[in-house]
Structure formats: structure tokens, C-alpha cells
Scaffold this motif. Structure first.
Motif, PDB file in Angstrom:
ATOM      1  N   TYR D   8       4.399  -7.707  -2.185  1.00  0.00           N
ATOM      2  CA  TYR D   8       3.100  -7.047  -2.290  1.00  0.00           C
ATOM      3  C   TYR D   8       2.668  -7.105  -3.749  1.00  0.00           C
ATOM      4  CZ  TYR D   8      -0.309  -3.226  -2.428  1.00  0.00           C
ATOM      5  OH  TYR D   8      -1.442  -2.476  -2.623  1.00  0.00           O
ATOM      6  N   ALA D  34       2.336   2.116  -1.661  1.00  0.00           N
ATOM      7  CA  ALA D  34       1.421   1.104  -1.122  1.00  0.00           C
ATOM      8  C   ALA D  34       2.204  -0.082  -0.560  1.00  0.00           C
ATOM      9  CB  ALA D  34       0.453   0.643  -2.211  1.00  0.00           C
ATOM     10  N   GLU D  36       5.264  -0.126   0.581  1.00  0.00           N
ATOM     11  CA  GLU D  36       5.937   0.306   1.816  1.00  0.00           C
ATOM     12  C   GLU D  36       4.979   0.231   3.002  1.00  0.00           C
ATOM     13  OE1 GLU D  36       7.572   4.309   1.445  1.00  0.00           O
ATOM     14  OE2 GLU D  36       7.154   4.700   3.552  1.00  0.00           O
ATOM     15  N   ALA D  37       3.761   0.742   2.805  1.00  0.00           N
ATOM     16  CA  ALA D  37       2.765   0.736   3.883  1.00  0.00           C
ATOM     17  C   ALA D  37       2.427  -0.693   4.312  1.00  0.00           C
ATOM     18  CB  ALA D  37       1.506   1.476   3.443  1.00  0.00           C
ATOM     19  N   GLU D  38       2.257  -1.578   3.317  1.00  0.00           N
ATOM     20  CA  GLU D  38       1.885  -2.952   3.651  1.00  0.00           C
ATOM     21  C   GLU D  38       3.048  -3.712   4.278  1.00  0.00           C
ATOM     22  OE1 GLU D  38      -1.151  -3.865   3.767  1.00  0.00           O
ATOM     23  OE2 GLU D  38      -1.742  -1.942   2.915  1.00  0.00           O
ATOM     24  N   ARG D  41       3.136  -2.599   7.884  1.00  0.00           N
ATOM     25  CA  ARG D  41       2.008  -3.224   8.584  1.00  0.00           C
ATOM     26  C   ARG D  41       2.348  -4.687   8.897  1.00  0.00           C
ATOM     27  NH1 ARG D  41      -2.906  -1.350   7.786  1.00  0.00           N
ATOM     28  NH2 ARG D  41      -2.507  -0.829   5.605  1.00  0.00           N
TER      29      ARG D  41
END
Lengths: 132, 132, 132, 132
Positions: D8, D34, D36-38, D41
Motif C-alpha cells: 500500500y 489505512a 490494514e483496511a486496504e 479489501r
């Protein structure tokens, strides 16, 4: 004879919480930052005095275990202790409780550097004695 | 002939939200900070180039109206425009939408200062032309 | 007879500063968040009491003028006043000084909503009287 | 056959820096949030899908070593890997480089809880398979 531990009190602010209703885990570390500053001031070696254009104190390691929920408006007792004093660095320990309930524990390691060379240098003598 | 507006896309992160389930109002302004940086880079006058030991760009005014809920993981379109160019300062405008839904609008005013005297000085010529 | 104004004291933390050496403009607003909470607590209508699963208090507008430099470790006096009380919203005013030197002034408008409908509703009566 | 790692990209923003000129150590962890979230996803198990009124994912441990300076506008490559998958929790690893230069490494442990009882529960099956 046991020495009274240093405790910094800090509140969980609305901006510290996240949509889970608890504190956002990163936000707790900003309270550690405040506790660290007040602990050093308490020892007579506040950063404003010992930090200058020549010497800097970057944090090189952080860890934190979150053991209990912290929610909006909780008044945290953050106990700060000296965990280790090395040649060019030191580690502070943090224990967070709310009305005696254990909520988190963490450590931050701070190194002393020459700001020009960006290399570690021995801790200033007054800081070393204050921490020992 | 209309120019295509500059739009910076940014996501609402978990740490941006608060216990209400919405974005914490202050956190949105950190996204404006990112949008401002990318807007100036897009104009060829990124801060890394124009900011140095002599010249600084403090923000002297911010305002923001929050018109619609922003929640976790929303992908925001942040449109940035030049609102005003003065002698020593400029104002950027921000409009935040999510899938066309209006969520916020704001403005930030940035002044150019001499870092030694901390007094306002004329905007660098390349920045002025880029903004005009 | 003049009433003694409410003043919340708060320090500029290291994490609040940015590479310019001053406070990052967004960070000051986190101190407003703390000052707002303490002001309402002082009035006997702290958010923990008046905020619940039915009623929320999103901020719908913020503005701030930065008039003087704030740097690391500055101890800010943040004076909070009631600027306006409307039907479903109220506005608080903030003035920031450091040892009497004016550094910033701002306003935050807070609206009372029904959390289910997300629509504005009249301010709770105890909040309205406390603010008036 | 080696799998291409997930990376990322994220920039150090002005608000992330502190008066030392480097990134404030706590701010880096917001970029981990951020990343981690991506990463989730990317695995098809984004939090917006798997998190709901019944299930929450508090972080119970974080650690980070800062090995190289990160300054304003640095474009970070944050590589995210699965470090461990347990019964009710998992650990992600993060490695931060800038143009190949190693700057930080960290870990975050996330536990799955029943939001009503606030007790750990087994990871949802789709999350477990995605992580394995």
C-alpha cells in the motif's frame, strides 16, 4: 522505601474514539506522548530544556497491549516508569488504569541523536542521572 | 472554456471516525491537508520545492461546513479550487462529495512568511503564477 | 456583575507540532474538542450525560483564525464562551492565549439530532438553560 | 511459486510530521490503519462487509520499530503480510520502505469479539480463509 509512582491523568476525548465506541488504538499513544513529556518535566529534564538544534530524541520503538476497553470521557491514570537506561537510549513503561481497572500497558524507546549527523550519541548527563 | 476541476480522492479511515459512527469533524481537515498538498503538486509548485529554511507557509484561517454524514470507508471526492490570491497569502476552497452527495465545504488561507522574521512576505512568483 | 470566564488549560504536545516547528493548524482543534467537553461538564451538562443512543451532537461548522505562533510545550489558556443558542443548535467561541499573548480564536457550531432520523431536534431543555 | 506481496502506498503528510522535521512516531500507525483496511479489501474481506452490529475487531496489540527517518512528502511503500492466524485473532505485519530504504517495521494484532458480550469469538470463516 517505595517511591510514589508518577501518574499522569488524561481523559479519553471524543476525537480519540472510533466508530466501535472505544478509543481508537493509535489515539492512546498520543496520551503516552503527553505522559512522557510530563514525566520528564517532573524529573527536571523536560524536553524543552534538553532538546535543541544539536540534540534530538526520536522514538525508535513503541509497543502497547490493550487489555480493557477505554471509552469516551474515561479518566485514565497513566503510570510512567523508567524501564531501561542504555548508553544512547532509554525506555519508558506505561500502565493505564481507569478507576483501578487495567486497560493498557506499553513501552516507548527513545534514542538521543546528534541532529546534524543523525547518529546516536550518549544521553546528556543530566537526563541520565534523572532517569537512574 | 471550462477547465476540468482538480479532485483528490481520499477514504474515511477507521481512525477518522468517532463514537457517533461518523467522521470526527477535525479529522476531515487532515484530508484537506492532503488534498492541498496534491493540488499544489499538480500545479507544479509542491511544498517540498517551494518551502525551505527561509520561507514557510503557515495556515492562518480555516473554516468548514459539514453538510452530510461521512462514515467509515466512504470514498470522498475532494475538489480543490483557488478561492483568492492576495499579496502574501492565498485561499483554497474544498468541496467534499461522496458519490455525488454533498458532504462538506471548507476554505483554508495560507500565508507566506520569512521564517527568520516570521513576517509575511510576497508569494513566490512561481506559486503566484501557478495559482492565477 | 461580570461572570468569571471559563478557561481550559492545555499544552501543545510534541505530536501537535509539525515540521515548521509550530503547532499543526488542525491539531489546535483537538484542543477545542477537549475545551468544549470540559466547558459543558463545568455547566453540568457533560456529553456523557446528555448524549445517548437517541440524541447526538454532530459539529456542523468550525472556523479558526490563527493569529500568533504556538510552539511545543506552550501552555494555552483556552477561554470558552457561548456565542449563540438557536432552536436546535448552539455555537461556542474559543480564544487561545499563551501568557496573555493572543494566538487564535475560533467557533464551533453543534447541532442536536435524533440519531435514528439523523434530523435536527430541539436542544434538550437542561442543555438550553445551562447555555443561556 | 512466490506470490506478489501486497503493498500500500501512502504519503507522509505535513500534519504527520513534528517539530523534529521527521514523522511523529504515532502518525505512522495511522498509515498502518489505512494499509490494514486496504489489505483486507484486497483479500475480499473488507471491514465494511465483515464488521457489523454483532461483531467487532479491536486491536489488542501494536508494536513498531522505526529504523530510518521518514520526512514530509516521502512516498512510503507499506508491505502488509499475515504474520499469524489464531482462533479468535490474527496478526498483520508491516514493512515500510521509501525508494527501497528500510524505515520501519511493525505488527498489529486484531481480535474478533462479540460486540454485545465484548468477549472474543472465532474469526468469521470467510476472514479465516482469506488470511490463510
Amino acid at each position: 522505601m517505595p517511591v510514589k509512582p508518577f501518574v499522569y491523568q488524561s481523559r479519553v476525548r471524543f476525537g480519540d474514539t472510533d466508530a466501535s465506541g472505544r478509543i481508537f488504538y493509535v489515539s492512546l499513544l498520543n496520551h503516552f506522548d503527553a505522559a512522557e513529556a510530563e514525566f520528564l518535566r517532573h524529573l527536571g529534564v523536560g524536553y524543552r530544556e534538553i532538546q535543541n538544534r544539536k540534540v534530538g530524541f526520536p522514538r525508535v520503538r513503541v509497543e502497547c497491549d490493550y487489555t480493557g476497553a477505554l471509552v469516551y470521557d474515561d479518566l485514565m491514570d497513566i503510570e510512567v516508569t523508567v524501564d531501561r537506561v542504555g548508553g544512547a537510549s532509554f525506555t519508558l513503561g506505561f500502565v493505564v488504569t481507569v478507576e483501578g481497572r487495567h486497560c493498557a500497558r506499553g513501552k516507548v524507546t527513545i534514542v538521543c541523536i546528534d541532529r546534524e549527523t543523525q547518529r546516536p550519541i550518549p544521553l546528556p548527563e543530566n537526563l541520565r542521572s534523572a532517569l537512574s
